[in-house]
Design a protein around this motif. Structure first.
Motif, PDB file in Angstrom:
ATOM      1  N   VAL A   1     -20.028  26.324  -7.620  1.00  8.57           N
ATOM      2  CA  VAL A   1     -20.839  27.232  -8.436  1.00  8.57           C
ATOM      3  C   VAL A   1     -21.667  26.403  -9.407  1.00  8.57           C
ATOM      4  CG1 VAL A   1     -19.173  29.133  -8.291  1.00  8.57           C
ATOM      5  CG2 VAL A   1     -19.018  27.508 -10.196  1.00  8.57           C
ATOM      6  N   PRO A   2     -22.789  26.960  -9.919  1.00  7.10           N
ATOM      7  CA  PRO A   2     -23.606  26.211 -10.869  1.00  7.10           C
ATOM      8  C   PRO A   2     -23.153  26.324 -12.314  1.00  7.10           C
ATOM      9  CG  PRO A   2     -24.707  28.253 -10.290  1.00  7.10           C
ATOM     10  CD  PRO A   2     -23.468  28.186  -9.456  1.00  7.10           C
ATOM     11  N   THR A   3     -22.316  27.331 -12.633  1.00  5.16           N
ATOM     12  CA  THR A   3     -21.995  27.614 -14.031  1.00  5.16           C
ATOM     13  C   THR A   3     -20.500  27.631 -14.272  1.00  5.16           C
ATOM     14  OG1 THR A   3     -24.009  28.931 -14.319  1.00  5.16           O
ATOM     15  CG2 THR A   3     -22.228  29.310 -15.890  1.00  5.16           C
ATOM     16  N   VAL A   4     -20.037  26.737 -15.134  1.00  4.73           N
ATOM     17  CA  VAL A   4     -18.666  26.737 -15.648  1.00  4.73           C
ATOM     18  C   VAL A   4     -18.727  26.476 -17.137  1.00  4.73           C
ATOM     19  CG1 VAL A   4     -16.451  25.521 -15.708  1.00  4.73           C
ATOM     20  CG2 VAL A   4     -17.519  26.016 -13.510  1.00  4.73           C
ATOM     21  N   VAL A   5     -18.126  27.356 -17.920  1.00  2.00           N
ATOM     22  CA  VAL A   5     -18.051  27.188 -19.376  1.00  2.00           C
ATOM     23  C   VAL A   5     -16.578  27.200 -19.761  1.00  2.00           C
ATOM     24  CG1 VAL A   5     -18.688  28.145 -21.623  1.00  2.00           C
ATOM     25  CG2 VAL A   5     -20.293  28.300 -19.703  1.00  2.00           C
ATOM     26  N   PRO A   6     -16.008  26.042 -20.121  1.00  2.00           N
ATOM     27  CA  PRO A   6     -14.604  25.997 -20.522  1.00  2.00           C
ATOM     28  C   PRO A   6     -14.368  26.738 -21.840  1.00  2.00           C
ATOM     29  CG  PRO A   6     -15.378  23.824 -19.855  1.00  2.00           C
ATOM     30  CD  PRO A   6     -16.593  24.695 -20.001  1.00  2.00           C
ATOM     31  N   THR A   7     -13.148  27.257 -22.006  1.00  5.18           N
ATOM     32  CA  THR A   7     -12.787  28.028 -23.185  1.00  5.18           C
ATOM     33  C   THR A   7     -11.402  27.606 -23.678  1.00  5.18           C
ATOM     34  OG1 THR A   7     -11.710  29.815 -21.960  1.00  5.18           O
ATOM     35  CG2 THR A   7     -14.090  29.997 -22.291  1.00  5.18           C
ATOM     36  N   ASP A   8     -11.035  28.141 -24.852  1.00  2.00           N
ATOM     37  CA  ASP A   8      -9.728  27.808 -25.418  1.00  2.00           C
ATOM     38  C   ASP A   8      -8.590  28.558 -24.750  1.00  2.00           C
ATOM     39  OD1 ASP A   8     -10.525  30.271 -26.407  1.00  2.00           O
ATOM     40  OD2 ASP A   8      -9.963  29.864 -28.484  1.00  2.00           O
ATOM     41  N   HIS A   9      -8.852  29.719 -24.167  1.00  2.00           N
ATOM     42  CA  HIS A   9      -7.826  30.527 -23.519  1.00  2.00           C
ATOM     43  C   HIS A   9      -8.443  31.331 -22.375  1.00  2.00           C
ATOM     44  CE1 HIS A   9      -6.360  30.134 -27.739  1.00  2.00           C
ATOM     45  NE2 HIS A   9      -5.207  29.957 -27.151  1.00  2.00           N
ATOM     46  N   GLY A  10      -7.608  31.744 -21.433  1.00  2.00           N
ATOM     47  CA  GLY A  10      -8.073  32.664 -20.407  1.00  2.00           C
ATOM     48  C   GLY A  10      -8.434  34.016 -20.993  1.00  2.00           C
ATOM     49  N   SER A  11      -7.717  34.445 -22.030  1.00  2.00           N
ATOM     50  CA  SER A  11      -8.040  35.717 -22.682  1.00  2.00           C
ATOM     51  C   SER A  11      -9.444  35.679 -23.275  1.00  2.00           C
ATOM     52  CB  SER A  11      -7.013  36.022 -23.783  1.00  2.00           C
ATOM     53  OG  SER A  11      -5.716  36.094 -23.260  1.00  2.00           O
TER      54      SER A  11
ATOM     55  N   VAL B   1      -3.271  23.088 -18.898  1.00  2.00           N
ATOM     56  CA  VAL B   1      -3.487  22.171 -20.023  1.00  2.00           C
ATOM     57  C   VAL B   1      -2.690  22.633 -21.240  1.00  2.00           C
ATOM     58  CG1 VAL B   1      -5.782  21.561 -19.185  1.00  2.00           C
ATOM     59  CG2 VAL B   1      -5.549  23.373 -20.897  1.00  2.00           C
ATOM     60  N   GLY B   2      -1.781  23.567 -21.066  1.00  3.71           N
ATOM     61  CA  GLY B   2      -1.052  24.163 -22.174  1.00  3.71           C
ATOM     62  C   GLY B   2      -1.703  25.479 -22.556  1.00  3.71           C
ATOM     63  N   GLU B   3      -2.894  25.396 -23.115  1.00  2.00           N
ATOM     64  CA  GLU B   3      -3.727  26.570 -23.363  1.00  2.00           C
ATOM     65  C   GLU B   3      -5.179  26.205 -23.068  1.00  2.00           C
ATOM     66  OE1 GLU B   3      -2.936  29.541 -23.797  1.00  2.00           O
ATOM     67  OE2 GLU B   3      -0.975  29.636 -24.786  1.00  2.00           O
ATOM     68  N   GLY B   4      -5.847  27.029 -22.299  1.00  3.45           N
ATOM     69  CA  GLY B   4      -7.247  26.790 -21.973  1.00  3.45           C
ATOM     70  C   GLY B   4      -7.731  27.825 -20.994  1.00  3.45           C
ATOM     71  N   GLY B   5      -9.013  27.801 -20.687  1.00  3.95           N
ATOM     72  CA  GLY B   5      -9.575  28.752 -19.741  1.00  3.95           C
ATOM     73  C   GLY B   5     -10.980  28.347 -19.360  1.00  3.95           C
ATOM     74  N   ALA B   6     -11.653  29.208 -18.607  1.00  6.09           N
ATOM     75  CA  ALA B   6     -13.039  28.961 -18.211  1.00  6.09           C
ATOM     76  C   ALA B   6     -13.660  30.253 -17.707  1.00  6.09           C
ATOM     77  CB  ALA B   6     -13.120  27.886 -17.120  1.00  6.09           C
ATOM     78  N   VAL B   7     -14.956  30.406 -17.972  1.00  4.97           N
ATOM     79  CA  VAL B   7     -15.760  31.457 -17.352  1.00  4.97           C
ATOM     80  C   VAL B   7     -16.688  30.772 -16.368  1.00  4.97           C
ATOM     81  CG1 VAL B   7     -17.266  33.435 -17.706  1.00  4.97           C
ATOM     82  CG2 VAL B   7     -15.750  32.711 -19.543  1.00  4.97           C
ATOM     83  N   VAL B   8     -16.808  31.328 -15.166  1.00  3.03           N
ATOM     84  CA  VAL B   8     -17.652  30.723 -14.138  1.00  3.03           C
ATOM     85  C   VAL B   8     -18.568  31.787 -13.549  1.00  3.03           C
ATOM     86  CG1 VAL B   8     -15.716  29.188 -13.617  1.00  3.03           C
ATOM     87  CG2 VAL B   8     -16.181  31.112 -12.109  1.00  3.03           C
ATOM     88  N   SER B   9     -19.639  31.327 -12.922  1.00  2.41           N
ATOM     89  CA  SER B   9     -20.538  32.252 -12.232  1.00  2.41           C
ATOM     90  C   SER B   9     -21.282  31.540 -11.115  1.00  2.41           C
ATOM     91  CB  SER B   9     -21.549  32.858 -13.206  1.00  2.41           C
ATOM     92  OG  SER B   9     -22.418  33.748 -12.512  1.00  2.41           O
ATOM     93  N   ARG B  10     -21.571  32.288 -10.076  1.00  2.76           N
ATOM     94  CA  ARG B  10     -22.406  31.767  -8.994  1.00  2.76           C
ATOM     95  C   ARG B  10     -23.878  31.821  -9.364  1.00  2.76           C
ATOM     96  NH1 ARG B  10     -23.810  36.556  -5.813  1.00  2.76           N
ATOM     97  NH2 ARG B  10     -22.678  38.348  -6.671  1.00  2.76           N
ATOM     98  N   HIS B  11     -24.180  32.339 -10.559  1.00  4.32           N
ATOM     99  CA  HIS B  11     -25.565  32.430 -11.034  1.00  4.32           C
ATOM    100  C   HIS B  11     -25.776  31.479 -12.211  1.00  4.32           C
ATOM    101  CE1 HIS B  11     -26.070  35.906  -8.482  1.00  4.32           C
ATOM    102  NE2 HIS B  11     -25.104  36.541  -9.105  1.00  4.32           N
ATOM    103  N   ALA B  12     -26.748  30.572 -12.094  1.00  4.48           N
ATOM    104  CA  ALA B  12     -27.043  29.639 -13.184  1.00  4.48           C
ATOM    105  C   ALA B  12     -27.592  30.352 -14.410  1.00  4.48           C
ATOM    106  CB  ALA B  12     -28.038  28.581 -12.695  1.00  4.48           C
ATOM    107  N   SER B  13     -28.149  31.531 -14.223  1.00  4.29           N
ATOM    108  CA  SER B  13     -28.787  32.257 -15.324  1.00  4.29           C
ATOM    109  C   SER B  13     -27.801  32.684 -16.411  1.00  4.29           C
ATOM    110  CB  SER B  13     -29.519  33.493 -14.780  1.00  4.29           C
ATOM    111  OG  SER B  13     -28.624  34.341 -14.074  1.00  4.29           O
ATOM    112  N   TRP B  14     -26.501  32.692 -16.121  1.00  4.87           N
ATOM    113  CA  TRP B  14     -25.512  33.105 -17.107  1.00  4.87           C
ATOM    114  C   TRP B  14     -25.163  31.987 -18.087  1.00  4.87           C
ATOM    115  CZ3 TRP B  14     -24.088  37.945 -18.015  1.00  4.87           C
ATOM    116  CH2 TRP B  14     -24.156  38.887 -16.993  1.00  4.87           C
ATOM    117  N   ARG B  15     -25.514  30.743 -17.795  1.00  5.63           N
ATOM    118  CA  ARG B  15     -24.931  29.609 -18.518  1.00  5.63           C
ATOM    119  C   ARG B  15     -25.193  29.652 -20.025  1.00  5.63           C
ATOM    120  NH1 ARG B  15     -27.206  25.498 -16.064  1.00  5.63           N
ATOM    121  NH2 ARG B  15     -25.544  25.223 -14.532  1.00  5.63           N
ATOM    122  N   THR B  16     -26.451  29.770 -20.438  1.00  7.63           N
ATOM    123  CA  THR B  16     -26.755  29.717 -21.873  1.00  7.63           C
ATOM    124  C   THR B  16     -26.075  30.854 -22.630  1.00  7.63           C
ATOM    125  OG1 THR B  16     -28.869  28.610 -21.484  1.00  7.63           O
ATOM    126  CG2 THR B  16     -28.596  29.751 -23.589  1.00  7.63           C
TER     127      THR B  16
END
Length: 424
Positions: free
Chosen positions: A71-81, A210-225
């Motif tokens: 996918v073109p878009t992955v934004v890591p986060t502090d939690h899955g929630s 990683v203990g605590e962490g998460g990510a939002v992903v998308s097949r669309h690059a337009s979501w990244r910003t």
């Protein structure tokens, strides 16, 4: 099954674990990466760029996980929630919109809907796999339904072909809760990359931890910003050519009001090391699981979910072992007996969302109106499939399937013995 892998080998199972069922596992490069992140002094996405550390492990993980998922878009986060809240907020739905969620899932799938300003509508699940069905989704739609969260539950993916068709027919965006499906494939496409947005958890128990962490992903690059702004207080990454030593790499682009949901760089360093080991672990777990599927066909009254043929790769998180016609309370006894005979952690599935003590929506005054609507919407609804699965199953964690042949022999013998005890 299992389908194609993304690389990685394990020559010796015992080099990546301490004992049968031990979790989490420290991957080979973890020490080196975490120490490197520690001494870079760039511990957060809001840190100052230095000559020696122009790129964060957070950025590296985003790039490598994007390549893994294709996918073109992955934004890591502090939690899955947090990932779920970000994804739902990114959709920009009207306040109070209804979002359909399945009855079998961790409570955060529903609480994230409230936190984003919406109201969850809970639907029943498939009696075999525990995942949302197209029929249940269609029955749960209301005039105010504006989105769907599909959960890939335990060890099987939901029927994405059928669910995406219903969602498209109703004009609804689909968020995939893939917190339990890192690396699973549906027709060779990654879980999390089939809907509009996908959410992952990297919490302690997950296969990518990683203990605590998460990510939002998308097949669309337009979501990244938009997603980057939602996780970094309305800031997003500067283009590489504009990043200067002595400044932050974040620009105040402020297209949408965000929150501070960033993954710290020590966790990101561990995520990079864990990702290198993930597929090799999948190969072991999946092979052992497919053996268990075959063995259970010969054990009367015992079954495990069989993934649909469209699921071309498994990703195990929890494995519900189902005992036919279990009497009330019997599953708890069976879980205890399985733990005694194998030494493995065995436990009961979570209670379906409606009626779960964890979904205590009336305890938060700020959402009182939405909580009251939720209670009214679900007052007379029943979830027979979800309740039957929860009442008749004993759950094993995926670490139980990082097993040798001898250990799998022990597990199969224990299940056969339990089945024999039930018949006496």
């Amino acid at each position: 099954m299992p389908g194609p892998t993304h690389g990685g080998t394990l020559n010796d199972l015992d080099t990546v674990r301490e004992a049968w069922g031990a979790w989490p596992i420290v991957p080979p490069n973890a020490d080196r990466y975490v120490i490197q992140a520690l001494h870079s002094r760039r511990w957060a996405i809001s840190s100052i760029v230095t000559q020696d550390a122009p790129e964060l492990f957070e950025q590296r993980f985003a790039r490598e996980f994007a390549a893994y998922l294709e996918v073109p878009t992955v934004v890591p986060t502090d939690h899955g929630s947090s990932a779920l809240v970000m994804a739902l907020t990114a959709l920009g739905l009207p306040s109070g919109s209804h979002v359909v969620v399945p009855a079998l899932t961790w409570v955060a799938t529903a609480t994230a809907v409230f936190r984003a300003g919406y109201v969850p509508v809970v639907c029943d699940v498939d009696s075999r796999t525990g995942t949302m069905t197209a029929e249940a989704l269609r029955a749960a739609l209301t005039p105010r339904t504006r989105a769907v969260i599909v959960v890939h539950w335990a060890c099987t993916m939901a029927d994405m072909d059928a669910l995406l068709a219903v969602a498209a027919e109703a004009g609804l965006p689909v968020v995939e809760d893939a917190a339990q499906a890192h690396g699973a494939l549906w027709r060779d496409r990654a879980a999390g990359a089939l809907g509009d947005l996908g959410c992952f958890s990297l919490q302690q128990a997950k296969v990518l931890s990683v203990g605590e962490g998460g990510a939002v992903v998308s097949r669309h690059a337009s979501w990244r910003t938009r997603l980057e702004e939602l996780r970094a207080d309305s800031r997003s990454w500067r283009p590489a050519g504009e990043v200067r030593v002595g400044d932050m790499a974040l620009a105040e682009t402020a297209g949408i009001m965000g929150s501070n949901f960033g993954m710290n760089d020590l966790a990101a360093a561990l995520a990079c090391a864990q990702l290198e080991l993930l597929d090799a672990q999948h190969d072991i777990r999946n092979g052992n699981y497919l053996r268990l599927v075959e063995e259970c066909e010969r054990i009367p009254g015992v079954s495990v979910p069989v993934p649909p043929e469209q699921q071309t790769r498994l990703s195990l998180y929890e494995i519900p072992i189902r005992f036919a016609d279990a009497a009330p309370g019997e599953a708890a006894r069976l879980a205890g007996r399985l733990r005694e005979t194998t030494g493995l952690r065995s436990y009961l599935p979570r209670h379906p969302l409606v009626g779960s003590s964890l979904l205590n929506v009336g305890s938060v005054p700020a959402i009182a109106d939405k909580a009251a609507e939720f209670d009214e919407l679900h007052r007379d609804r029943n979830y027979p499939a979800a309740e039957a699965i929860a009442a008749s199953s004993v759950v094993l964690h995926h670490s139980a399937f990082l097993a040798t042949d001898e250990e799998m022999d022990t597990l199969v013998s224990a299940l056969a013995a339990l089945a024999g005890e039930r018949r006496r």
